[in-house]
Design an enzyme around this catalytic site. Structure first.
Site, PDB file in Angstrom:
ATOM      1  N   SER A 238      20.819 -26.001 -92.132  1.00 31.25           N
ATOM      2  CA  SER A 238      21.224 -25.893 -90.731  1.00 31.25           C
ATOM      3  C   SER A 238      22.754 -25.804 -90.612  1.00 31.25           C
ATOM      4  CB  SER A 238      20.762 -27.144 -89.976  1.00 31.25           C
ATOM      5  OG  SER A 238      21.336 -28.285 -90.609  1.00 31.25           O
TER       6      SER A 238
ATOM      7  N   ASP B 153      27.033 -24.949 -91.539  1.00 28.91           N
ATOM      8  CA  ASP B 153      27.997 -23.877 -91.319  1.00 28.91           C
ATOM      9  C   ASP B 153      28.005 -22.858 -92.461  1.00 28.91           C
ATOM     10  OD1 ASP B 153      30.560 -22.917 -89.966  1.00 28.91           O
ATOM     11  OD2 ASP B 153      31.265 -23.325 -91.996  1.00 28.91           O
TER      12      ASP B 153
ATOM     13  N   ASP C  13      32.807 -21.720-107.435  1.00 27.62           N
ATOM     14  CA  ASP C  13      34.185 -21.546-106.961  1.00 27.62           C
ATOM     15  C   ASP C  13      34.201 -20.119-106.411  1.00 27.62           C
ATOM     16  OD1 ASP C  13      36.800 -20.905-106.539  1.00 27.62           O
ATOM     17  OD2 ASP C  13      37.539 -21.673-108.438  1.00 27.62           O
ATOM     18  N   HIS C  14      34.078 -19.999-105.073  1.00 27.83           N
ATOM     19  CA  HIS C  14      33.837 -18.662-104.524  1.00 27.83           C
ATOM     20  C   HIS C  14      34.987 -17.697-104.789  1.00 27.83           C
ATOM     21  CE1 HIS C  14      35.773 -20.696-101.103  1.00 27.83           C
ATOM     22  NE2 HIS C  14      36.268 -19.507-100.834  1.00 27.83           N
TER      23      HIS C  14
ATOM     24  N   HIS D  92      40.735 -23.153-107.090  1.00 30.14           N
ATOM     25  CA  HIS D  92      40.977 -21.710-106.987  1.00 30.14           C
ATOM     26  C   HIS D  92      42.250 -21.274-107.701  1.00 30.14           C
ATOM     27  CE1 HIS D  92      37.871 -22.228-104.146  1.00 30.14           C
ATOM     28  NE2 HIS D  92      38.605 -22.514-103.108  1.00 30.14           N
TER      29      HIS D  92
HETATM   30  N1  LIG Z   1      31.606 -24.024 -94.591  1.00 25.22           N
HETATM   31  C1  LIG Z   1      32.336 -23.386 -95.470  1.00 25.22           C
HETATM   32  O1  LIG Z   1      32.916 -22.333 -95.191  1.00 25.22           O
HETATM   33  C2  LIG Z   1      32.468 -23.930 -96.867  1.00 25.22           C
HETATM   34  C3  LIG Z   1      33.343 -23.290 -97.749  1.00 25.22           C
HETATM   35  C4  LIG Z   1      33.432 -23.762 -99.050  1.00 25.22           C
HETATM   36  C5  LIG Z   1      32.675 -24.849 -99.452  1.00 25.22           C
HETATM   37  N2  LIG Z   1      31.842 -25.468 -98.563  1.00 25.22           N
HETATM   38  C6  LIG Z   1      31.053 -26.621 -99.022  1.00 25.22           C
HETATM   39  O2  LIG Z   1      29.683 -26.364 -98.804  1.00 25.22           O
HETATM   40  C7  LIG Z   1      29.002 -27.558 -98.425  1.00 25.22           C
HETATM   41  C8  LIG Z   1      28.346 -27.339 -97.065  1.00 25.22           C
HETATM   42  O3  LIG Z   1      29.351 -27.014 -96.143  1.00 25.22           O
HETATM   43  P1  LIG Z   1      29.065 -26.859 -94.574  1.00 25.22           P
HETATM   44  O4  LIG Z   1      30.347 -26.475 -93.967  1.00 25.22           O
HETATM   45  O5  LIG Z   1      27.870 -26.011 -94.342  1.00 25.22           O
HETATM   46  O6  LIG Z   1      28.736 -28.361 -94.214  1.00 25.22           O
HETATM   47  P2  LIG Z   1      28.155 -28.960 -92.869  1.00 25.22           P
HETATM   48  O7  LIG Z   1      27.849 -27.879 -91.881  1.00 25.22           O
HETATM   49  O8  LIG Z   1      29.042 -30.066 -92.442  1.00 25.22           O
HETATM   50  O9  LIG Z   1      26.833 -29.655 -93.403  1.00 25.22           O
HETATM   51  C9  LIG Z   1      25.695 -28.932 -93.864  1.00 25.22           C
HETATM   52  C10 LIG Z   1      24.453 -29.654 -93.404  1.00 25.22           C
HETATM   53  O10 LIG Z   1      24.376 -30.905 -94.058  1.00 25.22           O
HETATM   54  C11 LIG Z   1      23.808 -31.859 -93.176  1.00 25.22           C
HETATM   55  N3  LIG Z   1      24.747 -32.981 -93.012  1.00 25.22           N
HETATM   56  C12 LIG Z   1      26.003 -32.930 -92.561  1.00 25.22           C
HETATM   57  N4  LIG Z   1      26.548 -34.156 -92.550  1.00 25.22           N
HETATM   58  C13 LIG Z   1      25.608 -34.988 -92.992  1.00 25.22           C
HETATM   59  C14 LIG Z   1      25.576 -36.375 -93.214  1.00 25.22           C
HETATM   60  N5  LIG Z   1      26.623 -37.147 -92.965  1.00 25.22           N
HETATM   61  N6  LIG Z   1      24.457 -36.926 -93.705  1.00 25.22           N
HETATM   62  C15 LIG Z   1      23.392 -36.160 -93.972  1.00 25.22           C
HETATM   63  N7  LIG Z   1      23.374 -34.807 -93.767  1.00 25.22           N
HETATM   64  C16 LIG Z   1      24.462 -34.241 -93.307  1.00 25.22           C
HETATM   65  C17 LIG Z   1      23.611 -31.191 -91.841  1.00 25.22           C
HETATM   66  O11 LIG Z   1      22.270 -30.760 -91.763  1.00 25.22           O
HETATM   67  P3  LIG Z   1      21.130 -31.653 -91.115  1.00 25.22           P
HETATM   68  O12 LIG Z   1      21.765 -32.647 -90.173  1.00 25.22           O
HETATM   69  O13 LIG Z   1      20.248 -30.688 -90.426  1.00 25.22           O
HETATM   70  O14 LIG Z   1      20.493 -32.307 -92.294  1.00 25.22           O
HETATM   71  C18 LIG Z   1      24.473 -29.968 -91.912  1.00 25.22           C
HETATM   72  O15 LIG Z   1      23.960 -28.918 -91.157  1.00 25.22           O
HETATM   73  C19 LIG Z   1      30.058 -28.665 -98.415  1.00 25.22           C
HETATM   74  O16 LIG Z   1      30.056 -29.309 -99.649  1.00 25.22           O
HETATM   75  C20 LIG Z   1      31.370 -27.891 -98.252  1.00 25.22           C
HETATM   76  O17 LIG Z   1      32.465 -28.572 -98.807  1.00 25.22           O
HETATM   77  C21 LIG Z   1      31.719 -25.025 -97.282  1.00 25.22           C
END
Ligand SMILES: NC(=O)c1ccc[n+]([C@@H]2O[C@H](COP(=O)([O-])OP(=O)(O)OC[C@H]3O[C@@H](n4cnc5c(N)ncnc54)[C@H](OP(=O)(O)O)[C@@H]3O)[C@@H](O)[C@H]2O)c1
Length: 515
Positions: free
Chosen positions: A31, A33, A200-201, A263
């Site tokens: 769900s 980002d 590491d994208h 990176h």
């Molecule tokens: N977004 C980016 O562009 C990006 C870029 C590089 C790396 N990353 C890495 O990719 C991973 C995911 O990133 P994201 O931006 O998609 O993260 P996010 O949106 O904050 O979290 C992803 C999902 O995890 C669940 N979640 C969030 N906080 C939580 C908590 N405290 N306890 C339990 N579940 C929780 C939520 O889903 P539910 O509540 O539905 O379970 C949320 O939709 C992270 O490790 C981030 O560092 C992200």
């Protein structure tokens, strides 16, 4: 004078795009980002390019409540938002392969439900063996999820077919050496290293991968790729965006952890490493780690002498006022987290002794610009002194990673006219011009590699630990607040203390987007 000469594709020597084998992709944090902005559209692109096997399913898992149909509708919206108009037939055939399961990450029964759902989906989609678990969740959940996957018998560790079962771990991987080593230990007690894909994208970007082709598929560059011909190397990752919605995460991380440890050091190792025996994953990764081990060790004193940190204050970018870092949502009003790092590193080996590597990364700078610039030594003597040219500019080779991926080489040439009219010309290759359109999203490449079991572009355990260990003294010094944190205006190109780091060596930072 700067001229751009067209580049043409003469001959395609090799283009082996292998289609993924049948596979089930199980994504935790579905769900979130990352999934909604990047992953789902990257998987769709693979499907569109016929690189995804027809025998495929995607199972999204998170706490939020969605039915399969709601998840499919949401995914279709995300894909249209990312990619614009897409053929509706193709989109509905793709979304028919998406499923969703609601549950809590720390609830063992969730994993039992996942296991039985996977069994049913594998039968329905004729998928056997190949499973990818993608952890797109906040890092504090990595250990919980791998532990329960193993407990549910899903990690398959120890069985001969287990290399077909893979786990993808997002960044950040730890926040210092200790936590990264502990995380490695935990994950490796549930999955073997051959199953672990630390993402590491940046390493999935075309130009970054092209460093290897450029260096090792051409005989003319390698002989001059050393201290005899190269004056210095600059690696820049400049962003014009601020922390956006990631203030809470970023404030506990900062530029050194968020960009530099992974990176920037990843790009440095590719540009400076020795030739690997082959393009096989471990041969490439052995050389990367060897290079990281050659970087001259840092001490807490290096935080003063070879590093500069900064934090953006309010300013103007593209004509719009933007807030300072401390005014961003979820950022501490007295935060001392750095949003800019500049550093000077040396690689102590025969190839690079005494060649400085200048690295800088920052948020809210005037432009988005990611590049690796190799500046060659100047000619030893100018024979054009009488024409008022006592010094000639050096040749510079630039690998442009963002915003327009490409490569350029600057050299001097005669201009028409008087005997000694001279100008700097640029030979330029742009991916978009030669191959049409923009290169594929990095996640596309990395997801496909993972489904194919190719770990070349994924970070190995020793790589992560060596890079964290390298920067540990700087993290320590900054934590102790023994060095200055400088303020720079949002929209700046640089600031005086960062300039001094390179100018004290008689060199200058390149202008942003100079190519
Ligand atoms: N977004 C980016 O562009 C990006 C870029 C590089 C790396 N990353 C890495 O990719 C991973 C995911 O990133 P994201 O931006 O998609 O993260 P996010 O949106 O904050 O979290 C992803 C999902 O995890 C669940 N979640 C969030 N906080 C939580 C908590 N405290 N306890 C339990 N579940 C929780 C939520 O889903 P539910 O509540 O539905 O379970 C949320 O939709 C992270 O490790 C981030 O560092 C992200």
């Amino acid at each position: 004078m700067s001229n751009i000469l067209p580049t043409v594709l003469l001959q395609e020597i090799a283009c082996a795009e292998t289609k993924a084998s049948p596979c089930g992709l199980v994504v935790f944090g579905a769900s979130g980002d990352l999934v909604r902005r990047k992953l789902i559209s990257s998987v769709f692109e693979l499907y569109k390019r016929d690189l995804l096997n027809e025998n495929f399913y995607f199972l999204g898992c998170s706490r939020s409540m969605f039915s399969d149909q709601q998840f499919r509708d949401d995914a279709a919206d995300c894909i249209r938002k990312c990619l614009g108009d897409v053929p509706p037939d193709l989109l509905s055939r793709f979304t028919a392969k998406l499923y969703y399961l609601t549950g809590n990450y720390d609830d063992q029964s969730f994993y039992k439900s996942i296991a039985s759902r996977m069994t049913r989906l594998e039968e329905k989609h004729n998928v056997s063996g190949s499973r990818v678990f993608y952890l797109a969740v906040p890092p504090m959940l990595y250990e919980t999820i791998v532990k329960w996957l193993d407990a549910a018998g899903l990690s398959c560790v120890g069985r001969p077919e287990c290399e077909m079962v893979r786990v993808v771990i997002e960044k950040p991987f730890g926040r210092d050496y200790q936590s990264a080593a502990e995380l490695n230990q935990t994950i490796q007690s549930h999955f073997s290293e051959r199953q672990i894909y630390r993402i590491d994208h940046y390493l999935g970007k075309e130009t970054v991968q092209n460093i290897l082709m450029f260096r090792f598929a051409n005989a003319i560059f390698e002989p001059i790729w050393n201290r005899n011909f190269i004056d210095h190397i600059q690696i820049t990752i400049a962003e014009s965006v601020g922390v956006e919605h990631r203030g809470g995460y970023y404030d506990k991380s900062g530029a050194l952890r968020d960009m530099f440890q992974n990176h920037m050091l990843g790009m440095l190792s590719l540009v400076a490493m020795e030739p690997p025996v082959s393009f096989e994953a471990d041969h490439v990764r052995d050389e990367k780690v060897k290079l990281l081990r050659c970087i001259r060790p840092l001490t807490e004193q290096s935080a003063d002498t070879d590093f500069v940190r900064g934090q953006y204050a309010a300013g103007v970018i593209d004509g719009a006022s933007v807030p300072g870092y401390r005014q961003e949502p979820n950022v501490d009003a007295g935060s001392t987290t750095e949003t800019f790092v500049a550093a000077r590193l040396f690689v102590d080996n025969w190839r690079w002794q005494d060649v400085p590597f200048y690295l800088r990364t920052g948020k809210r700078l005037s432009k988005k610009d990611t590049e690796i610039a190799i500046t060659f030594k100047k000619v030893p003597h100018s024979m054009f002194i009488s024409a008022g040219l006592p010094e000639l500019p050096p040749n510079t080779l630039v690998m442009q990673i963002q915003p327009r991926e490409g490569i350029s080489l600057q050299f001097q040439a005669k201009r028409p006219g008087s005997k000694v009219c001279m100008g700097t010309l640029k030979l330029q290759f742009s991916y978009a011009d030669v191959f049409g359109g923009e290169p594929p999203e990095a996640y596309e490449r990395l997801l496909l590699d993972c489904m194919l079991g190719d770990q070349t572009l994924f970070t190995r355990q020793d790589d992560v630990e060596v890079s964290w260990r390298l920067i540990a003294p700087i993290l320590q010094a900054w934590e102790n607040q023994t060095t200055n944190l400088y303020e720079y205006r949002a929209g700046s190109v640089s600031f005086p203390q960062a300039d001094r780091l390179i100018e004290s060596d008689g060199r200058k930072w390149r202008k942003l987007s100079e190519t």
